[in-house]
Design an enzyme around this catalytic site. Sequence first.
Site, PDB file in Angstrom:
ATOM      1  N   HIS A 148     -12.328   9.101  35.459  1.00 47.13           N
ATOM      2  CA  HIS A 148     -11.749   9.879  34.351  1.00 47.13           C
ATOM      3  C   HIS A 148     -10.234   9.696  34.302  1.00 47.13           C
ATOM      4  CE1 HIS A 148     -11.399  13.641  31.808  1.00 47.13           C
ATOM      5  NE2 HIS A 148     -10.180  13.575  32.335  1.00 47.13           N
ATOM      6  N   GLU A 149      -9.571   9.904  35.435  1.00 51.37           N
ATOM      7  CA  GLU A 149      -8.106   9.852  35.439  1.00 51.37           C
ATOM      8  C   GLU A 149      -7.580   8.453  35.147  1.00 51.37           C
ATOM      9  OE1 GLU A 149      -6.570  12.471  35.210  1.00 51.37           O
ATOM     10  OE2 GLU A 149      -8.103  13.851  35.920  1.00 51.37           O
TER      11      GLU A 149
ATOM     12  N   GLU B 294      -9.648  13.030  25.824  1.00 53.51           N
ATOM     13  CA  GLU B 294     -10.366  13.611  26.959  1.00 53.51           C
ATOM     14  C   GLU B 294     -11.807  13.097  27.029  1.00 53.51           C
ATOM     15  OE1 GLU B 294     -10.220  15.712  29.710  1.00 53.51           O
ATOM     16  OE2 GLU B 294      -8.118  15.175  29.561  1.00 53.51           O
TER      17      GLU B 294
ATOM     18  N   HIS C  95      -9.713  19.788  26.271  1.00 55.36           N
ATOM     19  CA  HIS C  95     -10.850  19.675  27.178  1.00 55.36           C
ATOM     20  C   HIS C  95     -12.117  20.257  26.572  1.00 55.36           C
ATOM     21  CE1 HIS C  95      -7.344  19.397  29.872  1.00 55.36           C
ATOM     22  NE2 HIS C  95      -8.106  18.584  30.587  1.00 55.36           N
TER      23      HIS C  95
ATOM     24  N   HIS D 275      -7.545   7.614  31.482  1.00 64.24           N
ATOM     25  CA  HIS D 275      -6.386   8.090  30.714  1.00 64.24           C
ATOM     26  C   HIS D 275      -5.327   6.991  30.632  1.00 64.24           C
ATOM     27  CE1 HIS D 275      -7.373  12.156  29.679  1.00 64.24           C
ATOM     28  NE2 HIS D 275      -7.549  12.551  30.937  1.00 64.24           N
TER      29      HIS D 275
END
Length: 517
Positions: free
Chosen positions: A329-330, A353, A415, A333
């Site tokens: 996920h990170e 997101e 989110h 980004h």
Amino acid sequence: MYRPNFRLSLLSMAFVASLAQAQSFHADAAQLHARAEDHVRQFPGLSLHGRDHAYQVRDVIVDADGSSHVRMDRTVGGLRVIGGDLVVQTDRLGNLRAMHHNLHWGIQSAGKPALNASRAALAVTRTQAGSVGKPELVIYARDQAPALAWDVPLTGENADGTPFEKHVIVDAANGRQLDAWDDIHTAAATGTGKTLYSGNVTLTTNSLTSGYELRDPSRGGTYTINMKNRTSGGTIFTDADNTWGNNATSDVASAASDAQYGTAVTWDYYKNVHGRSGIANDGKGAYNRVHYSRNYANAYWSDTCFCMTYGDGDGTSIKPLVSLDVAGHEMTHGVTSRTANLTYSGESGGLNEATSDIFGSMVEFYAANGSDAGDYLIGEKIMVGGGALRSMVKPSSDGASADCWYSGVGSLDVHYSSGVANHFYFLLAEGTNSSYGTSPTCVAGNTRVATGSGSLTGIGRDKAAKIWYRALTTKFTSSTNYAGARAGTIAAANELYGTGSAEANAVAAAWTAVGRN
């Protein structure tokens, strides 16, 4: 009676054929080079060609269909341009398709340096240990306006005994260091990570004279540092036996193993599935910061440091945030920031997101790790007492996320507005009924919760991921909203699988099923 030496004749024929092929190859390469240079000079707006520019071919790739990619290094006024290289892409008929380079400014012939070679060398030795070689006057143009500079070679040995062969780039106007890199590429070693969440895994590490460090030379040099519960500083993890952690929080290297493993799997996923080499698609690795601050119950990506940061959780509801899907996920980004750069507010923020949730889940599936099997839950491993941060099957199950698009969805926290795209992706990949759960569709009306009973059949997560990645990298822009996402993913599906294909129709149906017609 005379018998010819057929073996000798065949060898002679083979030699002649090989010679002819070699001559043909060199002729073709020369022709491709000449054609590429013609395109460079014919289209100076694309190539940023200018007066006194010259080019030298470094590599030529010819595709099966006859299209070519000629990579050339650039000089201006006889000076090597660092960052001035370019690739000229042509089709099989020789027509220009694209030019790839990273210059943002045209380059004029340089004047005389205010700083001579001796003073440039002195500027380096004042701040760095090592032996200085003969400086080379160059034009430095990596991600900045072109500047006259000195490439100062510096050799020596690191504290661990590893030699270095550095290039230190010094501004020829004022002696300021502009850049530096090392031509020594250290050897990779195979270690074992005893992680918190993914069991015992193989880690590629860097071999030092005195042991090992948690740095992966095979994946852009990505590494992991221990913040020691501080918010600045930190040191890279090192180890004597190349075994990292003990599967528990009592060893600080356990969380580091999770982070390094997550980085490696995410790198491999993007490279092997989507052809992307690193987050920025430049072959460079990001790095991890673990044990950040105290009781920090979050993780984040930063473009500034080009790194992921992981807290240890608060100990009551959140455990250390280094699970595989959180890592994916990170890092995603970062991919988004280098592609669509979706603004982190409104509907574009929800899409930002969701993109990280989508690919965080796909990284988890890609890993095929029995200790953390793939699913459509985000952060399920880091929750104390069970549960998950978010669900893509029915986003509203967290009590805050939206299942369906409605006119006010962009006013939610990003989110929670991400739920619409997460729900869309699950329906596209798996359909309404699957082994991962029943995912209700949305009914007409201004509602955020799905209660419908429509039926959809998924196209599979591999196809769904291909469609979302192509839309992200070729269709979405910084302000794309859910209407734009619908249009972009349909266009991507048409390009990948054919206009009006079953996959494109499935994309449209899945958006309708989450209320975005």
